[in-house]
Design an enzyme around this catalytic site. Structure first.
Site, short mmCIF file in Angstrom:
data_model
loop_
_atom_site.label_atom_id
_atom_site.label_comp_id
_atom_site.label_asym_id
_atom_site.label_seq_id
_atom_site.Cartn_x
_atom_site.Cartn_y
_atom_site.Cartn_z
N GLY A 35 0.92 -1.41 0.02
CA GLY A 35 -0.19 0.14 0.30
C GLY A 35 0.95 1.24 -0.14
O GLY A 35 0.96 2.34 -1.18
N HIS A 36 2.19 2.01 1.39
CA HIS A 36 2.43 2.63 1.07
C HIS A 36 3.44 2.48 -0.51
O HIS A 36 4.23 3.95 -0.80
CB HIS A 36 3.93 2.27 2.34
CG HIS A 36 2.81 2.57 3.45
ND1 HIS A 36 2.82 0.81 4.74
CD2 HIS A 36 2.79 3.21 4.54
CE1 HIS A 36 2.68 1.03 5.55
NE2 HIS A 36 2.40 2.73 5.38
N LYS A 148 -7.34 3.55 2.09
CA LYS A 148 -7.39 3.17 3.52
C LYS A 148 -8.15 3.91 4.58
O LYS A 148 -8.89 3.76 5.96
CB LYS A 148 -6.32 2.07 3.40
CG LYS A 148 -6.02 1.67 4.91
CD LYS A 148 -6.35 0.09 4.85
CE LYS A 148 -6.45 -0.19 6.20
NZ LYS A 148 -5.88 0.50 7.47
N ASP A 149 -7.35 5.39 4.11
CA ASP A 149 -7.52 6.21 5.46
C ASP A 149 -8.74 6.91 4.87
O ASP A 149 -8.26 8.48 5.40
CB ASP A 149 -6.76 6.87 6.35
CG ASP A 149 -5.46 5.52 6.22
OD1 ASP A 149 -6.35 5.07 7.95
OD2 ASP A 149 -4.73 4.95 6.36
N ARG A 186 -0.65 -2.54 10.88
CA ARG A 186 -0.97 -3.52 11.94
C ARG A 186 -1.32 -4.92 11.90
O ARG A 186 -2.05 -6.10 12.23
CB ARG A 186 -2.50 -3.01 12.20
CG ARG A 186 -1.63 -1.54 13.76
CD ARG A 186 -3.27 -1.15 14.11
NE ARG A 186 -2.87 0.10 14.91
CZ ARG A 186 -3.44 1.32 14.31
NH1 ARG A 186 -3.40 1.79 12.79
NH2 ARG A 186 -2.90 2.40 15.34
#
Ligand code: AMP
Length: 254
Positions: A35-36, A148-149, A186
């Site tokens: 993702g990053h 995602k956020d 996480r």
């Protein structure tokens, strides 16, 4: 060669010497995953220079244990960023980023009250404050954030517009594992059976269940549901699997 900068002063000197305005910035808290890396790749495509920061920002954690348990894998992260040919990696510490002792804060009073803001008091103020500091230090032309956020992305976009900050905020699609679970730092805290169950959260969000049905299903599967909501043309959710909290969202109607 990727240059690693650990001192704010050193970075400010370097920043003055960069003779391009085409700078892309990817702020992260590390323990990097695909993702990053997707944000990094997009920045590399759109900018002459890409700057990544890794900082586990204490002010955005509303639980001390979550901050302590947050996975930290710096050597591995450095390897991944070097492989992506990132130009600068910023590794500042809390003391240098908070010379004010967090007595100066940036907050938003509407979008941030709801959902994550309601369940994680102070979280978004921590996020907006640190993002402001980092944007002011990096002075990028573009900064990249994950969908995602989603609520965080909306807040940062709103803040940049409200404070007339000259940076373009770019949203990048959520990267998922083959079983649809959204990648997240996480996730590495999940054991095998939790990891298997976690995929049901993503599948549930993408299902045709109504909000109420979904909460019931998730609960019967063993999740503790903070919320499932439909907002901003998305369906968003936050759940706990034992002591690990997961969030996710999908464009509505998909
Ligand atoms: P974090 O390190 O969790 O603070 O995340 C740094 C940036 O990566 C944020 O803009 C996140 O929204 C983004 N991000 C995290 N997970 C994903 C993912 N699975 N797909 C796309 N972007 C992500």
């Amino acid at each position: 060669m990727m240059t690693i900068v650990t001192e704010v002063n050193d970075w400010q000197k370097i920043r003055k010497t960069l003779n391009t305005t085409s700078l892309g910035f990817v702020p992260t808290m590390g323990h990097l995953h695909e993702g990053h890396i997707s944000l990094c790749k997009r920045s590399k495509l759109e900018n002459e220079l890409t700057i990544v920061s890794i900082f586990v920002n204490p002010t955005q954690f509303n639980q001390a244990t979550d901050f302590e348990n947050y996975p930290r894998t710096l050597d591995d992260d450095i390897e991944k960023l070097s492989a992506e040919k990132i130009d600068y990696l910023l590794l500042f510490d809390s003391k240098s980023l908070y010379p004010d002792n967090y007595e100066v804060q940036v907050s938003e009073t509407e979008i941030g009250k709801d959902l994550e803001g309601a369940y994680r008091p102070g979280h978004f103020t921590g996020v907006l404050t640190v993002v402001t500091k980092l944007l002011n230090l990096v002075l990028p032309m573009r900064a990249y954030f994950g969908e995602k956020d989603y609520q965080q992305y909306l807040l940062i976009k709103k803040m940049v517009s409200a404070l007339f900050m000259s940076v373009e905020i770019i949203a990048c699609e959520t990267v998922r594992a083959p079983d649809l679970l959204a990648l997240s730092s996480r996730n590495s805290r999940l054991n095998a059976s939790q990891r298997e169950k976690a995929a049901l959260f993503a599948k549930g969000l993408q299902s045709n269940y109504s909000g109420e049905e979904l909460i019931q299903q998730l609960t019967s599967w063993g999740f503790k549901v903070d919320y499932v909501a439909e907002k901003w043309q998305r369906r968003l959710g936050a759940v706990w699997l034992d002591d690990i909290r997961l969030i996710d969202n999908i464009p509505f109607g998909r």
